[in-house]
Motif scaffolding. Structure first.
Motif, PDB file in Angstrom:
ATOM      1  N   LEU A   1       0.830  -1.207   0.000  1.00 57.30           N
ATOM      2  CA  LEU A   1       0.000   0.000   0.000  1.00 57.30           C
ATOM      3  C   LEU A   1       0.864   1.256   0.000  1.00 57.30           C
ATOM      4  O   LEU A   1       0.532   2.244  -0.657  1.00 57.30           O
ATOM      5  CB  LEU A   1      -0.931  -0.004   1.210  1.00 57.30           C
ATOM      6  N   ARG A   2       1.971   1.232   0.730  1.00 55.28           N
ATOM      7  CA  ARG A   2       2.868   2.391   0.738  1.00 55.28           C
ATOM      8  C   ARG A   2       3.522   2.601  -0.630  1.00 55.28           C
ATOM      9  O   ARG A   2       3.844   3.725  -1.000  1.00 55.28           O
ATOM     10  CB  ARG A   2       3.936   2.226   1.825  1.00 55.28           C
ATOM     11  N   ALA A   3       3.710   1.513  -1.355  1.00 54.55           N
ATOM     12  CA  ALA A   3       4.326   1.623  -2.679  1.00 54.55           C
ATOM     13  C   ALA A   3       3.309   1.894  -3.778  1.00 54.55           C
ATOM     14  O   ALA A   3       3.703   2.157  -4.921  1.00 54.55           O
ATOM     15  CB  ALA A   3       5.091   0.336  -3.002  1.00 54.55           C
ATOM     16  N   ALA A   4       2.016   1.844  -3.453  1.00 51.82           N
ATOM     17  CA  ALA A   4       0.974   1.943  -4.478  1.00 51.82           C
ATOM     18  C   ALA A   4       0.980   3.268  -5.244  1.00 51.82           C
ATOM     19  O   ALA A   4       0.882   3.259  -6.481  1.00 51.82           O
ATOM     20  CB  ALA A   4      -0.396   1.694  -3.851  1.00 51.82           C
ATOM     21  N   PRO A   5       1.075   4.450  -4.584  1.00 55.71           N
ATOM     22  CA  PRO A   5       1.037   5.705  -5.360  1.00 55.71           C
ATOM     23  C   PRO A   5       2.119   5.789  -6.418  1.00 55.71           C
ATOM     24  O   PRO A   5       1.845   6.131  -7.577  1.00 55.71           O
ATOM     25  CB  PRO A   5       1.208   6.781  -4.282  1.00 55.71           C
TER      26      PRO A   5
END
Length: 264
Positions: free
Chosen positions: A90-94
Motif C-alpha cells: 500500500l505504501r508503494a501503491a502511489p
C-alpha cells in the motif's frame, strides 16, 4: 524447506512439461473460486435492486459469506493469498500507479501495489455495502436515511471500482504481455526467464565471468520462491542476465503452499 531447484521440479511434476514449462503456480484453487464467485454475485446484486428484491438479498448474503472466507483465507492461505505484506504494498501503491500511467511497471507474481490497493478498497466497500444492506431491511433501521445513503453510495462506488479493475487488468496485460484474466482461471503465471530471455551478448559476458563455477541446472531457476517485494525489474541488460540465487521465503511454507508445489 527445499532449495529452488527442488521446488521448481515439484511444480513441474504436477503437469506435462511442455505446456507449462514457462509457468509457475501462483493463485490457489480456493482463491480463484472466491474471485469468480464474488464477481458473479456482485454482478447479480448490481442488476437486481428494486426489481428482484429476493434475488438481490440472496446475492448480498452470498457476498457476506465470501467476504468472511477471504478474511480467513488471508491469514491461512497460500503465500500470494496472504495479507501479511499488504501494508508494504500500500505504501508503494502511489508511485507504482504513476509508473503504470507512464507505461513503466515492476513485475510481481502475486498482487502488485496497485492490485493490493484495489483489494483493500474493494473489500472495504463491499463490507459497507453488505452491512448497510442488511441493516436497511431490518425492523430497527428500516427507512433510516443515512443507512440508505451509505448503501447507495458504496454500491455505486463498487460499480465504478469494478470498471477501474477491468481497465487496469487489461492495461497491465498489455504492458507485461501476459493474460492476467487467464492467470486467475488457471492459477499459473509466466516465469520471468531472466537467463533465458537475456541477449546473447549479455549471456556471453556473464558466461566468461562464471566459467570457473559449475553451471546451474535449468531447473534451478524458480521464481515461485522470490519474495513479492521488491518487484522483478531488471536494472540493466547485464544485470538482467546475472543468475540470482534462490531467495528465502518471507515465512514458513503453509500446507496450501505445499499443495501448489512451492516447496516442502
Amino acid at each position: 524447506m527445499r532449495d529452488a531447484g527442488q521446488a521448481h521440479r515439484s511444480v513441474m511434476s504436477e503437469t506435462p512439461a511442455l505446456p507449462r514449462s514457462d509457468t509457475v503456480a501462483v493463485w490457489d484453487f480456493p482463491l480463484r473460486v472466491w474471485h469468480w464467485a464474488l464477481a458473479g454475485f456482485v454482478l447479480v446484486a448490481c442488476v437486481t435492486p428494486n426489481t428482484f428484491d429476493r434475488l438481490h438479498r440472496v446475492a448480498g448474503y452470498a457476498v457476506i459469506g465470501l467476504l468472511a472466507f477471504r478474511l480467513i483465507w488471508g491469514l491461512i492461505g497460500s503465500r500470494h493469498s496472504l495479507f501479511a505484506r499488504i501494508s508494504l504494498k500500500l505504501r508503494a501503491a502511489p508511485q507504482y500507479i504513476l509508473g503504470m500511467l507512464r507505461g513503466e511497471t515492476g513485475r510481481y507474481l502475486g498482487l502488485n501495489p496497485a492490485g493490493a490497493a484495489m483489494l483493500v478498497v474493494m473489500l472495504a466497500l463491499l463490507i459497507v455495502s453488505t452491512i448497510s444492506g442488511v441493516m436497511q431491511v431490518s425492523v430497527r433501521f428500516f427507512g433510516v436515511g443515512w443507512i440508505e445513503q451509505a448503501h447507495a453510495l458504496s454500491s455505486n462506488a463498487i460499480i465504478a471500482l469494478i470498471a477501474v479493475h477491468v481497465i487496469g487488468t487489461l492495461w497491465m496485460s498489455v504492458l507485461q504481455r501476459e493474460n492476467l484474466a487467464r492467470a486467475m482461471l488457471t492459477g499459473r503465471k509466466r516465469v520471468p526467464g531472466i537467463i533465458r530471455t537475456a541477449p546473447a551478448a549479455a549471456r556471453a559476458v556473464v558466461s566468461a565471468r562464471t566459467r570457473s563455477q559449475p553451471e546451474p541446472a535449468a531447473g534451478d531457476e524458480n521464481i515461485s520462491v522470490v519474495p513479492d517485494l521488491p518487484p522483478l525489474r531488471p536494472s540493466s541488460t547485464v544485470a538482467a542476465a546475472k543468475p540470482a540465487g534462490p531467495a528465502r521465503m518471507p515465512r514458513s511454507l503453509s500446507i496450501h503452499d505445499k499443495r501448489l508445489g512451492v516447496g516442502r
